[in-house]
Design an enzyme around this catalytic site. Structure first.
Site, PDB file in Angstrom:
ATOM      1  N   HIS A  98      19.213  -2.426 -13.446  1.00 26.97           N
ATOM      2  CA  HIS A  98      17.947  -2.880 -12.877  1.00 26.97           C
ATOM      3  C   HIS A  98      17.690  -4.314 -13.302  1.00 26.97           C
ATOM      4  O   HIS A  98      18.001  -4.693 -14.424  1.00 26.97           O
ATOM      5  CB  HIS A  98      16.790  -1.982 -13.345  1.00 26.97           C
ATOM      6  N   ASP A 124      16.572   5.634  -8.656  1.00 25.69           N
ATOM      7  CA  ASP A 124      17.341   6.223  -7.560  1.00 25.69           C
ATOM      8  C   ASP A 124      18.401   7.197  -8.042  1.00 25.69           C
ATOM      9  O   ASP A 124      18.978   7.931  -7.244  1.00 25.69           O
ATOM     10  CB  ASP A 124      18.012   5.111  -6.729  1.00 25.69           C
TER      11      ASP A 124
HETATM   12  N1  CMC Z   1      27.810  -0.793 -11.893  1.00 29.32           N
HETATM   13  C1  CMC Z   1      28.683  -1.636 -12.498  1.00 29.32           C
HETATM   14  N2  CMC Z   1      28.374  -2.876 -12.908  1.00 29.32           N
HETATM   15  C2  CMC Z   1      27.107  -3.297 -12.704  1.00 29.32           C
HETATM   16  C3  CMC Z   1      26.141  -2.491 -12.083  1.00 29.32           C
HETATM   17  C4  CMC Z   1      26.522  -1.198 -11.663  1.00 29.32           C
HETATM   18  N3  CMC Z   1      25.661  -0.373 -11.054  1.00 29.32           N
HETATM   19  N4  CMC Z   1      24.977  -3.167 -11.993  1.00 29.32           N
HETATM   20  C5  CMC Z   1      25.207  -4.368 -12.556  1.00 29.32           C
HETATM   21  N5  CMC Z   1      26.485  -4.448 -13.001  1.00 29.32           N
HETATM   22  C6  CMC Z   1      27.102  -5.587 -13.715  1.00 29.32           C
HETATM   23  C7  CMC Z   1      27.399  -6.737 -12.798  1.00 29.32           C
HETATM   24  O1  CMC Z   1      28.690  -6.648 -12.262  1.00 29.32           O
HETATM   25  C8  CMC Z   1      27.224  -7.917 -13.735  1.00 29.32           C
HETATM   26  O2  CMC Z   1      28.374  -7.956 -14.556  1.00 29.32           O
HETATM   27  P1  CMC Z   1      28.971  -9.387 -15.045  1.00 29.32           P
HETATM   28  O3  CMC Z   1      27.903 -10.003 -15.896  1.00 29.32           O
HETATM   29  O4  CMC Z   1      30.196  -9.025 -15.790  1.00 29.32           O
HETATM   30  O5  CMC Z   1      29.220 -10.164 -13.792  1.00 29.32           O
HETATM   31  C9  CMC Z   1      26.065  -7.496 -14.624  1.00 29.32           C
HETATM   32  O6  CMC Z   1      26.121  -6.038 -14.641  1.00 29.32           O
HETATM   33  C10 CMC Z   1      24.695  -7.933 -14.132  1.00 29.32           C
HETATM   34  O7  CMC Z   1      24.550  -7.518 -12.782  1.00 29.32           O
HETATM   35  P2  CMC Z   1      23.741  -8.304 -11.681  1.00 29.32           P
HETATM   36  O8  CMC Z   1      24.230  -7.878 -10.334  1.00 29.32           O
HETATM   37  O9  CMC Z   1      23.700  -9.771 -11.998  1.00 29.32           O
HETATM   38  O10 CMC Z   1      22.284  -7.725 -11.936  1.00 29.32           O
HETATM   39  P3  CMC Z   1      21.046  -7.885 -10.975  1.00 29.32           P
HETATM   40  O11 CMC Z   1      19.853  -7.881 -11.816  1.00 29.32           O
HETATM   41  O12 CMC Z   1      21.258  -9.002 -10.030  1.00 29.32           O
HETATM   42  O13 CMC Z   1      21.129  -6.529 -10.074  1.00 29.32           O
HETATM   43  C11 CMC Z   1      20.935  -4.292  -9.386  1.00 29.32           C
HETATM   44  C12 CMC Z   1      20.388  -5.405 -10.295  1.00 29.32           C
HETATM   45  C13 CMC Z   1      20.009  -3.083  -9.469  1.00 29.32           C
HETATM   46  C14 CMC Z   1      20.983  -4.766  -7.939  1.00 29.32           C
HETATM   47  C15 CMC Z   1      22.362  -3.893  -9.860  1.00 29.32           C
HETATM   48  O14 CMC Z   1      22.312  -3.374 -11.169  1.00 29.32           O
HETATM   49  C16 CMC Z   1      23.068  -2.907  -8.934  1.00 29.32           C
HETATM   50  O15 CMC Z   1      23.728  -3.324  -7.978  1.00 29.32           O
HETATM   51  N6  CMC Z   1      22.939  -1.555  -9.178  1.00 29.32           N
HETATM   52  C17 CMC Z   1      23.480  -0.568  -8.288  1.00 29.32           C
HETATM   53  C18 CMC Z   1      22.551  -0.355  -7.098  1.00 29.32           C
HETATM   54  C19 CMC Z   1      21.271   0.364  -7.472  1.00 29.32           C
HETATM   55  O16 CMC Z   1      21.282   1.374  -8.152  1.00 29.32           O
HETATM   56  N7  CMC Z   1      20.120  -0.143  -6.962  1.00 29.32           N
HETATM   57  C20 CMC Z   1      18.795   0.464  -7.174  1.00 29.32           C
HETATM   58  C21 CMC Z   1      17.913  -0.391  -8.030  1.00 29.32           C
HETATM   59  S1  CMC Z   1      16.452   0.438  -8.652  1.00 29.32           S
HETATM   60  C22 CMC Z   1      15.425   0.821  -7.333  1.00 29.32           C
HETATM   61  C23 CMC Z   1      15.315  -0.201  -6.253  1.00 29.32           C
HETATM   62  O17 CMC Z   1      15.178  -1.399  -6.488  1.00 29.32           O
HETATM   63  O18 CMC Z   1      15.323   0.197  -5.100  1.00 29.32           O
END
Ligand code: CMC
Length: 387
Positions: free
Chosen positions: A265, A322
């Site tokens: 998140h 989720d």
């Molecule tokens: N699985 C594996 N690696 C992950 C994941 C994951 N679910 N989420 C983040 N990472 C890694 C990402 O690859 C990055 O690694 P590195 O620093 O080595 O490049 C690091 O963690 C930070 O990730 P980010 O994408 O920069 O983080 P963000 O704040 O931009 O994204 C997020 C947040 C929720 C979009 C992301 O964690 C994600 O894609 N999660 C999976 C989808 C998900 O469950 N979404 C629902 C969110 S909660 C409810 C809502 O908003 O609807």
């Protein structure tokens, strides 16, 4: 030249002042108008929380009964609007239908004065009917009219599951579980879809256009679309013999795009209080309903493995809201294609509250971010015959 500060994905940019929802990501705190989410999800009803978010205070008995009565009274959609459904393919995703239908409401209900909440009521009342009709359309069953004697949540479940040929009584445990889920999703400050609603509203576009844009934003798999993807992922792991380690390793592999859906998140860096609440609730509801869902065990196993893995610990990746909502929806008999629509129904009061807050703020102006230009420097146009 203008000096522009780049903040990719707006991770650290406050886009507005807001008095609706408070989040402390380090401590896992979420409050609507000051009230802790746990207390609300435990004790309140969804119309009551909608009122709280939209009007700022908990309603008294009279205010709530008026509000509920209006939400009931406006549940039917215009008979002509039912024809719109005929134009969609049976395989259309219900989120696409929901956003199209909400956008189309502006063709029926004109823009009203800012202090006239009729359209707010219409949207809250009719969205559940549209959502249920989208489902009925997808399975080829007749639309079921709403019923005035039912609560908001029971009315939706009635329209989803009743048939003209038999009687159907909404099981109270189903309506209660839905009520809790909708409250947990009702607002979450400047998330992608809410920011979208505010962005569109800032141009003074109409109310339904703003909300419809929010529904589009919510549909993405990194946002609300994740709940459907979580369930598909758990099913995939089950079909693969339950080998969740394989998927944890895939998610860690930087050469592979796969992410563990339902993990991570932008704001919560210790735990998501909604996920913590839902994990317990899912257990209880599933037990009460006498269901033994192997996916729940897979989810718990996956959670355990991921939470003790260095990759996830280092990046502070925890299960989000989720992760468990899909398991609950599945136990309630709601198909996975509808999960994100359920999220949208829950998020409506949040979007509406933000829309009102923005439109009532005398200091608000059109949202218009800048950029850091990375294209070519000035060059001279080359005529076609010289290229
Ligand atoms: N699985 C594996 N690696 C992950 C994941 C994951 N679910 N989420 C983040 N990472 C890694 C990402 O690859 C990055 O690694 P590195 O620093 O080595 O490049 C690091 O963690 C930070 O990730 P980010 O994408 O920069 O983080 P963000 O704040 O931009 O994204 C997020 C947040 C929720 C979009 C992301 O964690 C994600 O894609 N999660 C999976 C989808 C998900 O469950 N979404 C629902 C969110 S909660 C409810 C809502 O908003 O609807």
């Amino acid at each position: 030249a203008d000096i522009i500060t780049l903040d990719s994905g707006y991770g650290n940019t406050g886009s507005c002042e807001s008095a609706i929802t408070f989040i402390n990501g380090e401590e896992g705190i979420l409050r609507y108008r000051g009230y802790p989410i746990e207390q609300l999800a435990e004790s309140a009803t969804f119309p009551e929380i909608s009122y709280l978010l939209i009007y700022g205070e908990l309603p008294n008995l009279e205010q709530l009964s008026n509000f509920r009565q209006q939400l009931t009274f406006h549940s039917m959609i215009h008979e002509d609007m039912k024809k719109f459904f005929e134009g969609f393919r049976p395989s259309a995703h219900p989120m696409a239908i929901l956003s199209a239908m909400v956008a189309s409401m502006s063709t029926y209900y004109p823009e009203l004065a800012e202090d006239d909440d009729m359209n707010v009521i219409r949207l809250l009342a009719k969205a559940k009917t549209i959502a249920a009709y989208a489902y009925k359309k997808s399975i080829g069953q007749p639309f079921i009219y709403p019923r005035d004697d039912l609560s908001y949540c029971a009315n939706f479940l009635h329209m989803m599951f009743a048939m003209p040929t038999t009687t159907y009584d909404v099981p109270p445990e189903l309506a209660n579980a839905l009520n809790m889920l909708l409250i947990l999703h009702a607002d979450h400050e400047q998330n992608c879809s809410t920011s979208t609603v505010r962005m569109v509203a800032s141009s003074q576009a109409n109310f339904f256009a703003s909300i419809s844009a929010g529904i589009g934003a919510l549909s993405g798999p990194l946002h609300g679309g994740a709940n459907q993807k979580v369930l598909e992922m758990l099913e995939m792991i089950q079909q693969d013999g339950g080998d969740y380690m394989k998927y944890v390793n895939l998610a860690k592999d930087k050469d592979d795009e796969f992410r563990l859906m339902g993990f991570g998140h932008r704001v919560y860096k210790n735990f998501d209080p909604r996920a913590t609440f839902l994990r317990k609730a899912a257990d209880n509801v599933i037990k009460t309903m006498g269901i033994d869902d192997p996916l729940l065990n897979i989810a718990k196993g996956l959670e355990e493995v991921a939470l003790s893995d260095e990759y996830f610990i280092e990046r502070k990746l925890y299960p989000n809201v989720d992760f468990y909502s899909g398991i609950l929806y599945r136990a309630m008999g709601i198909p996975s294609a509808m999960f994100t629509v359920m999220f949208a129904l829950g998020r409506l009061p949040g979007w509406i509250a933000h829309w009102k807050e923005l439109r009532q703020d005398p200091g608000s102006r059109i949202n218009r971010p800048r950029q850091v230009y990375t294209g070519p420097n000035e060059r001279t146009y080359v005529p076609m015959d010289q290229r």
